[in-house]
Design a protein around this motif. Structure first.
Motif, PDB file in Angstrom:
ATOM      1  N   ALA A 162       0.836  -1.204   0.000  1.00 23.37           N
ATOM      2  CA  ALA A 162       0.000   0.000   0.000  1.00 23.37           C
ATOM      3  C   ALA A 162       0.870   1.253   0.000  1.00 23.37           C
ATOM      4  N   ALA A 163       1.887   1.292   0.881  1.00 30.56           N
ATOM      5  CA  ALA A 163       2.730   2.486   0.999  1.00 30.56           C
ATOM      6  C   ALA A 163       3.539   2.733  -0.269  1.00 30.56           C
ATOM      7  N   LEU A 164       3.946   1.663  -0.934  1.00 28.52           N
ATOM      8  CA  LEU A 164       4.773   1.788  -2.137  1.00 28.52           C
ATOM      9  C   LEU A 164       3.922   1.870  -3.401  1.00 28.52           C
ATOM     10  N   GLU A 165       2.597   1.839  -3.204  1.00 26.57           N
ATOM     11  CA  GLU A 165       1.669   1.806  -4.334  1.00 26.57           C
ATOM     12  C   GLU A 165       2.067   0.716  -5.325  1.00 26.57           C
ATOM     13  N   ALA A 166       2.309  -0.466  -4.792  1.00 24.84           N
ATOM     14  CA  ALA A 166       2.737  -1.591  -5.623  1.00 24.84           C
ATOM     15  C   ALA A 166       1.584  -2.076  -6.490  1.00 24.84           C
ATOM     16  N   ASP A 167       1.939  -2.655  -7.628  1.00 28.09           N
ATOM     17  CA  ASP A 167       0.921  -3.165  -8.531  1.00 28.09           C
ATOM     18  C   ASP A 167       0.329  -4.474  -8.023  1.00 28.09           C
ATOM     19  N   LYS A 168       1.092  -5.180  -7.185  1.00 30.58           N
ATOM     20  CA  LYS A 168       0.657  -6.493  -6.759  1.00 30.58           C
ATOM     21  C   LYS A 168       1.384  -6.895  -5.485  1.00 30.58           C
ATOM     22  N   CYS A 169       0.703  -7.629  -4.627  1.00 32.06           N
ATOM     23  CA  CYS A 169       1.337  -8.198  -3.433  1.00 32.06           C
ATOM     24  C   CYS A 169       1.130  -9.710  -3.463  1.00 32.06           C
ATOM     25  N   GLN A 170       2.250 -10.436  -3.606  1.00 33.25           N
ATOM     26  CA  GLN A 170       2.171 -11.895  -3.727  1.00 33.25           C
ATOM     27  C   GLN A 170       2.602 -12.554  -2.417  1.00 33.25           C
ATOM     28  N   ILE A 171       1.710 -13.361  -1.850  1.00 34.29           N
ATOM     29  CA  ILE A 171       2.017 -14.066  -0.608  1.00 34.29           C
ATOM     30  C   ILE A 171       2.374 -15.506  -0.963  1.00 34.29           C
ATOM     31  N   PHE A 172       3.682 -15.845  -0.832  1.00 30.41           N
ATOM     32  CA  PHE A 172       4.117 -17.211  -1.121  1.00 30.41           C
ATOM     33  C   PHE A 172       4.050 -18.038   0.153  1.00 30.41           C
ATOM     34  N   THR A 173       3.462 -19.217   0.039  1.00 30.67           N
ATOM     35  CA  THR A 173       3.273 -20.027   1.236  1.00 30.67           C
ATOM     36  C   THR A 173       3.439 -21.495   0.878  1.00 30.67           C
ATOM     37  N   ASP A 174       3.158 -22.405   1.828  1.00 31.37           N
ATOM     38  CA  ASP A 174       3.364 -23.825   1.529  1.00 31.37           C
ATOM     39  C   ASP A 174       2.124 -24.475   0.907  1.00 31.37           C
ATOM     40  N   VAL A 175       1.048 -23.702   0.717  1.00 33.11           N
ATOM     41  CA  VAL A 175      -0.060 -24.203  -0.103  1.00 33.11           C
ATOM     42  C   VAL A 175      -0.115 -23.338  -1.370  1.00 33.11           C
ATOM     43  N   ASP A 176      -0.798 -23.832  -2.416  1.00 32.35           N
ATOM     44  CA  ASP A 176      -0.725 -23.090  -3.671  1.00 32.35           C
ATOM     45  C   ASP A 176      -1.945 -22.198  -3.905  1.00 32.35           C
ATOM     46  N   GLY A 177      -2.682 -21.885  -2.836  1.00 31.46           N
ATOM     47  CA  GLY A 177      -3.802 -20.976  -2.993  1.00 31.46           C
ATOM     48  C   GLY A 177      -4.856 -21.219  -1.922  1.00 31.46           C
ATOM     49  N   VAL A 178      -5.993 -20.576  -2.115  1.00 29.59           N
ATOM     50  CA  VAL A 178      -7.112 -20.747  -1.188  1.00 29.59           C
ATOM     51  C   VAL A 178      -8.009 -21.851  -1.738  1.00 29.59           C
ATOM     52  N   TYR A 179      -8.341 -22.804  -0.895  1.00 23.91           N
ATOM     53  CA  TYR A 179      -9.155 -23.946  -1.299  1.00 23.91           C
ATOM     54  C   TYR A 179     -10.588 -23.814  -0.778  1.00 23.91           C
ATOM     55  N   THR A 180     -11.481 -24.562  -1.437  1.00 23.32           N
ATOM     56  CA  THR A 180     -12.869 -24.578  -0.981  1.00 23.32           C
ATOM     57  C   THR A 180     -12.970 -25.147   0.430  1.00 23.32           C
ATOM     58  N   THR A 181     -12.038 -26.041   0.781  1.00 22.08           N
ATOM     59  CA  THR A 181     -11.913 -26.489   2.169  1.00 22.08           C
ATOM     60  C   THR A 181     -10.554 -27.152   2.317  1.00 22.08           C
ATOM     61  N   ASP A 182     -10.240 -27.665   3.498  1.00 22.41           N
ATOM     62  CA  ASP A 182      -8.921 -28.251   3.756  1.00 22.41           C
ATOM     63  C   ASP A 182      -8.760 -29.555   2.976  1.00 22.41           C
ATOM     64  N   PRO A 183      -7.813 -29.617   2.021  1.00 23.30           N
ATOM     65  CA  PRO A 183      -7.643 -30.812   1.188  1.00 23.30           C
ATOM     66  C   PRO A 183      -7.250 -32.035   2.008  1.00 23.30           C
TER      67      PRO A 183
END
Lengths: 403, 403
Positions: A162-183
Motif C-alpha cells: 500500500a505504501a509503495l503503491e505496488a501493482d501487486k502483493c504476492q504471498i508465497f506459502t506452503d499451499v498453492d492458494g485458497v481452497y474450498t476447504t482443507d484438502p
C-alpha cells in the motif's frame, strides 16, 4: 514494468536450499523488469527456538525484551536471503523493519503499523536493487523494535504494498492458494482462482489459516491486489479481489473447520439489561478471546448464555466464569472441550435464501447434531461434536457442489 | 556507589545456566549499590553458526549484509540476559549497539567506534535499571548496523566505560586474569595481580589473547581502569594499570607464543631506495597483514627481506610475493609455515641491559635455533621452529624467574 511486493513464509526459507530456490524466484521476477520488494519471515523453526530460549530463563518474559529477541529471527533470514541473491549476481540489500521505515504503536508483541516512511526503500529501488525486508517488525515511538505478532509478515507485506503503491502483493506459502476447504480433510477440495476479500476474511478467521486477517483488512482498505501462491510449485495461485459480480451466482465459496475451540455455557442467569455486557466485560478483563456468542430465549426471567473460546484461554475463562456464576447467582457453568466449529462462507449468501436450511438438512441426513448456530451476512457457523467435524466438512462440501 | 561496566564473553553466556550465573553476578553488583552497565557477546557458538549459514549461500558474503546478520547474535544474548535478570527481580533493559548510541565509521565487519551518545543509557540508569548492551556493534553514518570485528565486545565495553566516565571496566572471561605465560604450555605460569597497559598490549598482540588490543589502547587513551577476571570463579583478577614504578625492578613480565604465523622471504632483491616500500605497499594492496619484518645487511647490492604473516593470509601473500619477485627480479621466494613466534615482554626492559643476551643464551643452551629477531622498547620477539615453541616458552619462563 511493475512494482511487486512478495512475501515468503518461514517454511519457504527454512534452509540454504530453500533460500536459493526463493532467491531464484525473486531474481526471475527482477529480471523480467519489475521493481521487487520482498518481505521474509524467520527461517523455519527459528521463532519457536527463540521463544524456548526465552522461557528457559523466564516463565513469562517481558514483552519489550521478547520483541528485541524475536526481531533477530527475521534480521537473520533477510540478510541471508540477500546474500543468496548476491550469489546469483542480483543486486539486493536487506533492511530491518525499522530501517525500512515501518513505524508501529508501542503495544509490544502485538503492535499495529501506524505508518510507513518508504524513503529508504524507494532509494534502494532507484539504485536498481531488490529490497529484502525483515517481516513482522517495526519501530515504536520510543525507538524500540516491536513485533506485530504471529502472521505479522503478511501484514508487513500488504502495508508495504500500500505504501509503495505496488501493482501487486504476492504471498508465497506452503499451499498453492485458497481452497474450498482443507484438502487434508476433503479429497474433493478445489483451489479457487479468485475469492473476495470478505470471503477470505471469514475463512481466515475461521481456521483456514491462509492469510493473516489483518493483512486482508489492509488490502481491502487500500485496494492492494493480493495473490496467494506456492513457493514450491510454479502454478497460478488464488487472486483476492475486492468484489466480483460474476461470483454472485455462487452461493457458498468455502468450508472451514476449527477444532481449537471449546464452549462455555452459563446456565440460568437473570435475563435483565446489562448482564451480557457484564459477562463479556469480565471475560475481556481476564484476557479471554470470545468468538461465537449465543443467547437463548428467556424462560421465567432466566436465560442461558453460551460462547466459544480458544482452548488456550480455557484456564482464564474458568476463573472468570466461576466468578460470574457466583455473582450472578447462575444455576451453573458448563465447559465443553469436545467441540468443533464448522462454517460455510460465501458472498452469494447475501442474495440467496435457503442456504441455512440446506446446510442443516445435509447435516441432519448424516446424523450430525448441531449445538450452536451463529450467522453473519456471508457465513454460517455451527458448533458440533469434535469427532464429527471432518465428516461435516465432507458432507457440506458435497452438498454445496464445491467438488 | 560506583559506576561499573562489565563485559561477558560468549562462553560466559553459552546457555540458560550460564546466563543465570552471569545474571546472579550482575544482580549482586547492582545490589551492592552500583550503577551497572553490561556488554555481552553472542552466546557460545552463535557467531560461528551465523558465519556458516552465510557461507552456505555465498562463498564471500557482502560485508554490510554480514554485519546485518552477525549483529543478531548479540541482540539475542542481550535480550535473554535481560530476561534472566528480570527473573531475579532485577530491573534491567537491553539495548542494541545502535540503541545504546554507539556510532561507528562505515567500514563494515571491522568498523571503528567514532563516538558514543550515552543519553539513552544514562536515562535507563537514572530509572535504576541495569543496562545490557549488545557488544561488538554500532550504527554507521548511513544508519546501518556495523560490527567491530572479532574481539569487538571488549572494545565496546571500554569505549562505553570512557563515555560513561565509569569507575571501572571489568572484562569477564574464561581465564581468571593475565598470566606470565600460557598455563597449558608451562605449568609454572603465574597469574599477575597487576600489569601495565603497554605490557598487556604487547602480550595481546603476541598471541596471548587475553584482551583485544584496541580495547587496551582505548583504556590507555581515556584512562579507563581495566580489570580482567573469571566469570566462573570468584577470585581476584588482573588489574591493568597505566604504569607502575614498583614494576620497574621486574625485567620481564610475560612470555607469549604465536603458532598462527608463517614466514616469507624474498631472496636477492635490489638494495635500492623504495624497494621495501614497494614490497609492503603491494602486500597491503593484497590485504596481507604483516607482523615482523627483518631485512638483512646488503651484499653486492642485493639483500633478503623476510616477514611474518598470519597463516590465513598465506594465499594472498603468495600472489603478492610472486608478483614482486618477478617485478624486482629477485632470486626467489621462500615460504615457511613451520614457524612460531615467541616473545618476552616487560616494561622493565627499557632500563635493563642484557635481556636479549640472556634470552638467546637460554635458548642456545637448549639447542633452540633462532631464525628471525625483532625488538621493541618493551619486547623481544624471535622466530623459531614450530615444534620448539612450547619448550622455548618453558625455558624462558624459568630463565627469567617468572615461576
Amino acid at each position: 514494468m511493475a512494482r511487486i511486493v512478495q512475501k515468503y513464509g518461514g517454511s519457504s526459507v527454512a534452509d540454504a536450499d530453500c533460500m536459493r530456490r526463493v532467491a531464484q524466484r525473486i531474481h526471475e521476477t527482477r529480471e523480467a523488469g519489475n521493481d521487487v520488494v520482498v518481505v521474509v519471515s524467520a527461517m523455519g523453526d527459528t521463532t519457536d527456538e527463540l521463544i524456548q530460549l526465552a522461557q528457559e530463563v523466564h516463565a513469562s518474559p517481558d514483552d519489550r525484551e521478547m520483541d528485541q529477541l524475536m526481531a533477530a529471527g527475521e534480521q537473520i533470514s533477510s540478510s541471508v536471503l540477500t546474500m543468496a541473491l548476491h550469489a546469483m549476481g542480483c543486486e539486493a540489500v536487506s533492511m530491518t523493519g525499522p530501517q525500512a521505515g515501518i513505524r508501529t504503536d508501542a503495544a509490544h508483541t502485538r503492535a499495529k503499523i501506524t505508518g510507513i516512511d518508504p524513503a529508504r526503500v524507494h532509494q534502494a529501488l532507484g539504485f536498481g536493487r531488490v529490497v529484502i525486508i525483515a517481516g513482522f517488525q517495526g519501530l515504536t515511538p520510543a525507538s524500540d523494535v516491536a513485533t506485530l505478532g504471529r502472521g505479522g509478515s503478511d501484514t508487513t507485506a500488504v502495508a508495504l504494498a500500500a505504501a509503495l503503491e505496488a501493482d501487486k502483493c504476492q504471498i508465497f506459502t506452503d499451499v498453492d492458494g485458497v481452497y474450498t476447504t482443507d484438502p487434508r480433510i476433503c479429497s474433493g477440495a478445489r483451489k479457487l482462482d479468485r475469492i473476495t476479500c470478505d470471503e477470505v476474511l471469514e475463512l481466515a478467521s475461521l481456521g483456514a489459516k491462509v492469510l493473516h486477517s489483518r493483512s486482508v483488512e489492509i488490502a481491502k482498505k487500500y485496494g492492494v491486489r493480493l495473490e496467494v501462491l506456492s513457493s514450491f510449485k510454479r502454478s497460478p495461485g488464488t487472486e483476492i479481489v475486492e468484489g466480483d459480480s460474476s461470483m454472485e451466482d455462487v452461493v457458498v465459496r468455502g468450508i472451514a473447520a476449527d477444532k481449537g475451540q471449546c464452549k462455555v455455557t452459563l446456565h440460568g442467569v437473570p435475563d435483565s439489561p446489562g448482564v451480557a455486557a457484564r459477562v463479556f466485560h469480565r471475560l475481556a478483563d481476564h484476557d479471554v478471546n470470545v468468538d461465537m456468542i449465543v443467547q437463548n430465549v428467556s424462560e421465567e426471567g432466566h436465560t442461558n448464555i453460551s460462547f466459544t473460546i480458544p482452548v488456550s484461554d480455557m484456564k482464564r475463562a474458568k476463573t472468570a466464569a466461576d466468578e460470574l456464576s457466583r455473582e450472578l447467582e447462575a444455576q451453573g457453568v458448563d465447559f465443553d472441550e469436545d467441540i468443533a466449529k464448522v462454517s460455510i462462507v460465501g458472498i452469494g449468501m447475501k442474495s440467496h435464501s435457503g442456504v441455512a436450511s440446506r446446510m442443516f438438512s445435509a447435516l441432519a441426513e448424516h446424523g450430525i447434531n448441531i449445538g450452536m448456530i451463529s450467522t453473519s451476512e456471508i457465513k454460517i457457523s455451527i458448533v458440533i461434536a469434535r469427532d464429527s467435524a471432518d465428516e461435516a466438512v465432507r458432507v457440506l462440501h458435497k452438498s454445496f457442489e464445491l467438488e
